[in-house]
Design an enzyme around this catalytic site. Sequence first.
Site, PDB file in Angstrom:
ATOM      1  N   ASP A 227      14.128 -15.369  -4.251  1.00 41.94           N
ATOM      2  CA  ASP A 227      13.567 -14.111  -4.736  1.00 41.94           C
ATOM      3  C   ASP A 227      12.920 -14.254  -6.103  1.00 41.94           C
ATOM      4  OD1 ASP A 227      14.298 -12.534  -2.634  1.00 41.94           O
ATOM      5  OD2 ASP A 227      16.214 -11.963  -3.506  1.00 41.94           O
TER       6      ASP A 227
ATOM      7  N   LYS B 100      10.365 -10.007  -4.272  1.00 45.11           N
ATOM      8  CA  LYS B 100      10.028  -8.592  -4.232  1.00 45.11           C
ATOM      9  C   LYS B 100       9.848  -8.134  -5.658  1.00 45.11           C
ATOM     10  CE  LYS B 100      13.844  -8.189  -1.024  1.00 45.11           C
ATOM     11  NZ  LYS B 100      15.160  -7.634  -0.849  1.00 45.11           N
TER      12      LYS B 100
ATOM     13  N   MET C 217      18.375  -1.057 -11.308  1.00 44.66           N
ATOM     14  CA  MET C 217      17.134  -0.546 -10.700  1.00 44.66           C
ATOM     15  C   MET C 217      16.857   0.890 -11.126  1.00 44.66           C
ATOM     16  SD  MET C 217      17.695  -2.001  -6.834  1.00 44.66           S
ATOM     17  CE  MET C 217      19.340  -1.350  -6.653  1.00 44.66           C
TER      18      MET C 217
HETATM   19  N1  SAH Z   1      22.178  -8.748  -6.977  1.00 48.41           N
HETATM   20  C1  SAH Z   1      21.697  -8.508  -8.317  1.00 48.41           C
HETATM   21  C2  SAH Z   1      21.092  -7.129  -8.458  1.00 48.41           C
HETATM   22  C3  SAH Z   1      19.883  -6.917  -7.602  1.00 48.41           C
HETATM   23  S1  SAH Z   1      19.159  -5.338  -7.814  1.00 48.41           S
HETATM   24  C4  SAH Z   1      22.833  -8.735  -9.309  1.00 48.41           C
HETATM   25  O1  SAH Z   1      23.984  -8.873  -8.908  1.00 48.41           O
HETATM   26  O2  SAH Z   1      22.558  -8.839 -10.495  1.00 48.41           O
HETATM   27  C5  SAH Z   1      17.911  -5.683  -9.023  1.00 48.41           C
HETATM   28  C6  SAH Z   1      18.258  -5.012 -10.329  1.00 48.41           C
HETATM   29  O3  SAH Z   1      19.229  -5.773 -11.008  1.00 48.41           O
HETATM   30  C7  SAH Z   1      17.129  -4.878 -11.291  1.00 48.41           C
HETATM   31  O4  SAH Z   1      16.339  -3.731 -11.047  1.00 48.41           O
HETATM   32  C8  SAH Z   1      17.860  -4.736 -12.610  1.00 48.41           C
HETATM   33  O5  SAH Z   1      18.352  -3.439 -12.776  1.00 48.41           O
HETATM   34  C9  SAH Z   1      19.043  -5.644 -12.388  1.00 48.41           C
HETATM   35  N2  SAH Z   1      18.852  -6.979 -12.950  1.00 48.41           N
HETATM   36  C10 SAH Z   1      18.852  -8.151 -12.303  1.00 48.41           C
HETATM   37  N3  SAH Z   1      18.737  -9.186 -13.160  1.00 48.41           N
HETATM   38  C11 SAH Z   1      18.682  -8.630 -14.392  1.00 48.41           C
HETATM   39  C12 SAH Z   1      18.592  -9.148 -15.707  1.00 48.41           C
HETATM   40  N4  SAH Z   1      18.543 -10.466 -15.928  1.00 48.41           N
HETATM   41  N5  SAH Z   1      18.570  -8.285 -16.742  1.00 48.41           N
HETATM   42  C13 SAH Z   1      18.626  -6.962 -16.542  1.00 48.41           C
HETATM   43  N6  SAH Z   1      18.710  -6.408 -15.321  1.00 48.41           N
HETATM   44  C14 SAH Z   1      18.754  -7.221 -14.266  1.00 48.41           C
END
Ligand code: SAH
Length: 508
Positions: free
Chosen positions: A37, A59, A174
Amino acid sequence: MGDRGKVVLVGAGPGDPGLLTLKGKDAIEQADVLVYDRLVSPRLLEYARPMCERIYVGKTPDRHMLPQEQINVLLADKAEAGNMVVRLKGGDPFVFGRGSEEAQVLRARGVDFEFVPGVTSAIAGPEYAGIPVTHRGLASSFSVITGHEDPEKLESSIDWRLLAQQQGTLVFLMGMKNLPLIAANLMENGMSPQMPVGIVQRGTWPDQRVLCSTLDAVADEVVQRGFANPSIIIVGQVVTLHDDLAWLKKGPLAGKTVAVTRARAQASKLTEALEGLGAVVQEHPMILIAPPDNLDALRDAAVAAGTFDWIVFSSVNGVDAFFDALVNAQDICAADVLSARFVAVGPATAHALEAQGVHDALVPVRFDAEGVVECLEGKIAPGQRVLLVQAQQERDVLRAGLQAYGADVTAAPAYQSVPVEEGRASLVEALRAGDLDAMTFTSSSTVSNTICLLGDDAPLLDGVALYSIGPVTSKTMAEHGLACAGQADEATIASLAQLICQDLGGLA
Ligand code: SAH
């Protein structure tokens, strides 16, 4: 179905490549197919074997490269064909990662799967900003909530009353687009407008940013200061601890974006060095290391390896190719069966020789062909046999210089660097957007191939500080009319990174 066909759903962690688990790394190293991803660090892809098929299904919040249904089908198809498939997902696969949906489809098709949990951004993002999701006396629970729901649906799918009234920390993922609505809903349901709110953008990445505000002001501040996705929204008293606990040091290159143009397989050392100094690094590979057009000379040299008095290597690529050829030709890899003295053009090449068991290679003071010629003066006796393991496009400096000492010189082209399209589109895009502060050239071929690949777009380089690893590379830059912002003192990656740090980071 093949024997080992299965899918491993691996959590890649939130961004910092060091936050991948050992088990996740093992899985990537074994993968035949890697499906990944957008929020996954490109550095993790380097653990995959060269033959591994890499498929990007990234995405962005508004756009899917590949619809989820097709990703599901792709995973099942690849596994059924007998592949070990790694599905690499940002953070943890089960935290808003749709890992469970993918697994349901696999189960329905009878495909084996495993999960490797990852460090979730919901906890690690705040942690890199010094914000704990729980803290004795401030929060004894935390909730992780999607902020991505359709705004019209907000009330029906999430119990705002319950969220607004509990004592624990609220972590929204998100949620940036809906932030004004999230804040309004919490206040309408009784949460204090003064409640601390933290935003962590690109948490754990080199360009992490943090904003601390309050519920009534945060939506405006986010707009003013240009915070965007991907960000974590943290609502709760724990946010006040940021002042005490923020620990991530900004490096001298913080806020600078540097492009690395060397072959992807070789880029990581430079990327790591620059990221370690706080820069955001974009890898735009302009070359690919490939076998030479004709391997005969290298094969012959490997067969006759024992007859040389000196073997000179002009790069790490040459070391790799020569020892491969040696194993093929003689079924030996131990360098100590050879009686030759070894010469390495610089420390990285000497290091590669050490990995092959050669510990006493000569290294010149100046790390280029001229330096090698200088360093061998008086050491090579007339009539001694010298093997040069070098690039197909090598300049004639070494051969001519050593022949002048009376040596019997054999040159064996061991590799060539060829222009690759891979980095071109992304580089042009970055140059057009004005994203790059600096660009690095680590060999003449990265310069000439960049010019060749950019074609009419080459003038875009005008606004970017261009750095060279050494005199030969600088000369090629001058030949192409490129202004050199600086040349490393020593032709090494460390010295190049240091130069950029001094020049752009304003450090003495
Ligand atoms: N599975 C992922 C989340 C996926 S949803 C997890 O466990 O982290 C995607 C959302 O995750 C983004 O919109 C944001 O809100 C958050 N996100 C993912 N990586 C991030 C990062 N490095 N810093 C801040 N927000 C992050």
